[in-house]
Design a protein around this motif. Structure first.
Motif, PDB file in Angstrom:
ATOM      1  N   HIS A  48       2.016   2.313  -8.094  1.00 16.19           N
ATOM      2  CA  HIS A  48       0.569   2.577  -8.185  1.00 16.19           C
ATOM      3  C   HIS A  48       0.024   3.409  -7.028  1.00 16.19           C
ATOM      4  O   HIS A  48      -1.136   3.836  -7.075  1.00 16.19           O
ATOM      5  CB  HIS A  48      -0.212   1.264  -8.312  1.00 16.19           C
ATOM      6  CG  HIS A  48      -0.163   0.369  -7.104  1.00 16.19           C
ATOM      7  ND1 HIS A  48       0.893  -0.486  -6.852  1.00 16.19           N
ATOM      8  CD2 HIS A  48      -1.029   0.201  -6.077  1.00 16.19           C
ATOM      9  CE1 HIS A  48       0.670  -1.142  -5.737  1.00 16.19           C
ATOM     10  NE2 HIS A  48      -0.495  -0.747  -5.236  1.00 16.19           N
ATOM     11  N   HIS A  49       0.832   3.665  -5.995  1.00 19.88           N
ATOM     12  CA  HIS A  49       0.399   4.571  -4.923  1.00 19.88           C
ATOM     13  C   HIS A  49       1.108   5.925  -4.988  1.00 19.88           C
ATOM     14  O   HIS A  49       0.980   6.735  -4.052  1.00 19.88           O
ATOM     15  CB  HIS A  49       0.609   3.939  -3.541  1.00 19.88           C
ATOM     16  CG  HIS A  49      -0.423   2.920  -3.189  1.00 19.88           C
ATOM     17  ND1 HIS A  49      -1.741   3.246  -2.965  1.00 19.88           N
ATOM     18  CD2 HIS A  49      -0.338   1.576  -3.048  1.00 19.88           C
ATOM     19  CE1 HIS A  49      -2.425   2.141  -2.684  1.00 19.88           C
ATOM     20  NE2 HIS A  49      -1.597   1.115  -2.729  1.00 19.88           N
ATOM     21  N   THR A  54      -3.305   2.901 -11.262  1.00 22.58           N
ATOM     22  CA  THR A  54      -3.746   3.642 -10.081  1.00 22.58           C
ATOM     23  C   THR A  54      -5.240   3.931 -10.131  1.00 22.58           C
ATOM     24  O   THR A  54      -5.969   3.740  -9.153  1.00 22.58           O
ATOM     25  CB  THR A  54      -2.970   4.969  -9.969  1.00 22.58           C
ATOM     26  OG1 THR A  54      -1.578   4.687  -9.818  1.00 22.58           O
ATOM     27  CG2 THR A  54      -3.452   5.798  -8.789  1.00 22.58           C
TER      28      THR A  54
END
Length: 447
Positions: free
Chosen positions: A373-374, A399
């Protein structure tokens, strides 16, 4: 191509809870597998006592989930002692029972490395308010752990066992100052098992047994220490603790399933429960996991995913930050910019997320989606610096929701932004960090 139907891999409740217990080890600063090993130790003690199958079943889950509320005091420890909460917890567990030993540990760790005046102020606060501080933190931890266990449909015996984990045989423990037989049996066994595993890992089998004997009649029920001594005479008692198959052995000790099938409803309940554990790590993240999960599910349906896939994605979104349990609260609560070392530790949370979810058969297919998600569409994200083509639609949804909820919530370094300002900030990152289609659906979801 998106899969529209999600098959739940065959797994038991014990499989999933045992695997998730590694997240609790992270929060407590304990070596991986601590709860698993404590479960092995405690179950051998329970067998020596001749507990019934039903009692052993409740004891089993008390042991695996004894630290379920542990994240709730992390930020408070960081604030009061000005120390890394995980290192503080880990070190505190090896302190003896004397007041002198406790004070020496606390004074040596409090605000270490800070200016003298600041150290004196922090230590003075603890000297004046130490008893109230300890009671506050243990009540918070015990209450949170018992409450989460109830949401997982465990019995009152399990919930009470978790709540009274820190009671001592001589009445010096907390939260209720209970003594002797007034302390729930499962709490007595769990505390003994915890200390034995900590000292076994710290100094070996002889030291672990000696520590249990030293605390007999003070912290521990003497009858339980005798049962431990009897169990420890078996060679397999100690060898199992160092075996790479310890988790498998512990899962085999699980009770017969008690009616809670590992269906979608129960997987949702487990995800929600550990979402609460994650969010309790910091007062700034209260409700964050649930909100990201709910918003991700709405967006998924807006992007054409089936209800089943949206439900699956919600679990991944709720658990996306589980790896933050392994990050110091001194970093999570820092009001200013992180330095290079702190950023390096912060980035490890995605790796921890992948590792924790990857161990859980019924949730392993969430691991890569949640842990990414980063990542950014321009290839500058972490942990893998993936190119846009390698970032799936489900991850892009998480995200987007994660960034939005972070912007509209208070953080240590800034107050919450109004919705309109948050969306304008996200527009700037559209196409580089945020998927434009996801941002459009997010706006539609908020309308």
């Amino acid at each position: 191509m998106l899969h529209q139907n999600i098959a739940i891999p065959t797994a038991t409740r014990a499989d999933v809870i045992a695997a998730f217990s590694y997240a609790l080890d992270l929060t407590e600063g304990q070596p991986a597998g601590h709860c698993i090993r404590a479960c092995w130790i405690g179950m051998q003690v329970g067998r020596e006592l001749g507990l019934s199958p039903a009692e052993l079943g409740d004891l089993y889950y008390t042991l695996l989930l004894k630290d379920l509320g542990c994240s709730s005091n992390a930020a408070r420890i960081c604030e009061l002692y000005e120390a890394d909460d995980r290192a503080f917890k880990q070190g505190y567990k090896t302190v003896g029972t004397s007041l002198a030993a406790t004070l020496h540990f606390v004074f040596s760790k409090t605000a270490r490395g800070r200016p003298l005046g600041r150290r004196v102020s922090a230590i003075g606060n603890i000297l004046r308010n130490g008893d109230a501080i300890a009671q506050e933190m243990i009540v918070s931890r015990c209450t949170r752990g018992a409450d989460i266990a109830r949401t997982l449909r465990f019995s009152n015996a399990v919930c009470d066992g978790i709540y009274h984990l820190d009671e001592h045989w001589n009445g010096s423990g907390r939260p209720g100052r209970l003594e002797a037989g007034a302390i729930p049996l499962f709490s007595r066994i769990a505390l003994l098992a915890q200390v034995v595993d900590v000292f076994h890992g710290h100094a070996g089998a002889s030291a672990a047994l000696e520590e249990a004997q030293r605390r007999s009649g003070i912290w521990f029920d003497p009858e339980l220490v005798r049962a431990l001594e009897s169990a420890a005479r078996h060679h397999s008692f100690w060898t199992a603790l160092a075996s790479p198959t310890i988790e498998t052995r512990v899962v085999r000790l699980a009770p017969a399933e008690d009616g809670d099938r590992l269906d979608d409803d129960y997987l949702d309940a487990i995800a929600n429960a550990f979402g609460q554990v994650i969010d309790a790590k910091s007062p700034f993240t209260a409700g964050h996991s649930r909100r990201v999960g709910d918003l991700s599910a709405r967006m998924a349906q807006g992007l054409g995913l089936s209800p089943g896939r949206a439900r699956w994605l919600r679990r991944a979104a709720v658990l996306h930050d589980v790896g933050k349990l392994g990050v110091s609260s001194a970093i999570l609560e820092k009001p200013g910019e992180l330095d290079e070392r702190e950023w390096a530790e912060m980035r490890t949370h995605t790796t921890h997320t992948r590792a924790i979810l990857g161990r859980i058969g019924a949730l392993a297919d969430l691991a890569d989606v949640a842990a990414a998600h980063h990542e950014r569409l321009d290839g500058t994200g972490y942990p893998l610096a993936l190119p846009a083509a390698a970032i799936g639609r489900e991850t892009r949804i998480i995200t987007t929701c994660d960034i939005y909820d972070a912007l509209v919530s208070d953080r240590p370094y800034r107050p919450a932004l109004p919705v309109e300002e948050a969306l304008r900030t996200m527009e700037v990152a559209s196409g580089t960090a945020i998927d434009p289609d996801c941002l459009a659906i997010l706006k539609a979801s908020l309308a």
